[in-house]
Design an enzyme around this catalytic site. Structure first.
Site, short mmCIF file in Angstrom:
data_model
loop_
_atom_site.label_atom_id
_atom_site.label_comp_id
_atom_site.label_asym_id
_atom_site.label_seq_id
_atom_site.Cartn_x
_atom_site.Cartn_y
_atom_site.Cartn_z
N SER A 62 35.24 62.41 -4.88
CA SER A 62 34.75 61.13 -4.39
C SER A 62 35.82 60.46 -3.54
O SER A 62 36.41 61.10 -2.68
CB SER A 62 34.32 60.26 -5.58
OG SER A 62 33.63 59.12 -5.14
N ASP A 230 27.78 62.32 -4.65
CA ASP A 230 29.12 62.08 -5.18
C ASP A 230 29.58 63.16 -6.15
O ASP A 230 28.86 63.53 -7.09
CB ASP A 230 29.14 60.72 -5.88
CG ASP A 230 30.53 60.15 -6.00
OD1 ASP A 230 31.32 60.73 -6.78
OD2 ASP A 230 30.84 59.17 -5.32
#
Length: 418
Positions: A62, A230
């Protein structure tokens, strides 16, 4: 990290032992990952100036993947890469990461669409609440991806890996790029895969595509297009890529917290009150970014203890396994509370939208911590990271000196791998 990862990541130990390689693992968490930059500044302060970076392998997830890629791009600068990353964060603003206007427009459109036709509304729902195009532009300005290949070629860096989660297949993928001398075959575990690919802006955008907040990103894997979100989603083994890439010691920096800040005691949140939309969103976001790092380190502790006992049972006989020193750093106080103090520094449109959701005070204010790319919050996070690293000076010095890391709440361990 599964036991299979531990015992199958690397080839059996040779007589000469593996070359020392330090991996830096950076977890995800949106704007909260500015904490990692401060922690690295503290580490550099402890170690003293050096033309060489303190990492050989970079693994990111991320927003942690954005930090990892920036460091990889500047690996030839050695430890100075950390200050360059800090300078980058110092120039960052929320409107360099996302547009809020699309969310406000969507809110107005949904009100009319609901009155006209629910079916019409569903067909025209936006793919995400926020527009990530500013982040794409910021990445391409800040990270020269060609320099990552040069850093690997010139041996300033051994490997870079970023992770993302496929909406198409449901698998968690690690995309990795290595120096020519580091031969690493793709690995495969239940629910997890890896593929060797030059890391590009699209990989970082995919890894940081918070579900619903940012749009999914298409990537090519094994000859077909899959859509990714993500990398923190379904991330069960954050240390695994570092093991597979040959780390002999691992420094991991998360952005979890000791507790989800006891905000329920706030006057505006009495017992029995129905949660605000922002509280529900905060809880969902915390689930996406559920920090599995400490669980992974604890698994390493258990494996190491099992090997220690096995050696004792065999009278100290040598085993065909080596240990990997693992040190993790986490915030010492609640980032939710810190975000509440700085929520007003959000751009006015973003602040109004959070206020509409009940996300500018109480438990809902934690939602802002993922989106607060503004100097007051960023600087507060970096200051906390520096202070937390300096407070761990003895353990950090032992880690980089190759000595056993003194125990401190279970954050340091030896992880045994073949």
């Amino acid at each position: 990290m599964t036991l299979g990862t531990v015992f199958s990541s690397l080839a059996p130990m040779s007589d000469s032992g593996p070359p020392p390689r330090t991996a830096l693992v950076l977890m995800g968490g949106g704007a909260r990952t500015a904490y990692q930059v401060g922690a690295m500044q503290g580490i550099v302060q402890i170690l003293g100036p050096s033309p060489r970076a303190f990492f050989d392998i970079l693994v990111g997830t991320s927003a942690g993947a954005l930090n990892a890629a920036y460091l990889a791009c500047h690996a030839s600068a050695g430890q100075a890469a950390v200050e360059r990353l800090a300078a980058f964060w110092g120039t960052l603003r929320s409107d360099h990461v996302y547009h809020v206007e699309s969310l406000r427009s969507a809110h107005q459109g949904l009100r009319w669409a609901t009155l006209i036709s629910p079916a019409w509304m569903l067909r025209r729902l936006p793919r995400s609440f926020l527009d990530a195009e500013p982040l794409a532009r910021s990445l391409r300005r800040a990270v020269d991806f060609g320099r990552i290949g040069l850093a690997l070629r010139d041996r300033h860096l051994q490997a870079l890996a970023v992770t993302a989660s496929s909406y198409t297949s449901g698998l968690h993928w690690t995309f990795y790029q290595t120096a020519d001398a580091l031969k690493v075959e793709p690995w495969q575990h239940p629910g997890r895969r890896s593929v060797a690919q030059p890391v590009a802006a699209e990989h970082l955008l995919a890894s940081a595509a918070i579900p619903f907040v940012f749009p999914a990103v298409p990537l090519q894997v094994n000859g077909r297009t899959e859509y990714f979100g993500d990398g923190s989603m379904r991330q069960l083994a954050p240390l695994s890529p570092a093991f597979h890439l040959g780390a002999t010691r691992i420094l991991a920096i998360g952005v979890g917290q000791p507790e989800r800040s006891g905000m329920a005691d706030d006057p505006d949140e009495s017992a029995g009150q129905y949660p605000k939309m922002a509280q529900i969103a905060t809880h969902a976001m915390a689930s996406v970014f559920h920090d599995t790092l400490e669980a992974d380190v604890e698994q390493a502790l258990r494996v190491n203890e099992g090997l220690r006992r096995l050696r004792q049972a065999q009278g100290g006989a040598a085993l065909p396994y080596r240990t990997v020193e693992v040190l993790s750093l986490q915030p010492s106080c609640s980032l939710d509370s810190l975000a509440r103090e700085h929520a007003r520094s959000l751009p006015e449109p973003a602040f109004k939208l959070l206020k509409m959701l009940g996300g500018t005070q109480g438990a809902g204010a934690a939602l802002a911590s993922y989106l607060l790319f503004e100097p007051p919050f960023v600087q507060a996070l970096m200051a906390l990271g520096r202070a937390d690293a300096l407070a761990q000076r003895e353990r950090i010095e032992a880690f980089f000196a190759g000595r056993p890391v003194p125990a401190a709440g279970g954050a340091g361990s030896h992880a045994a791998v073949p």
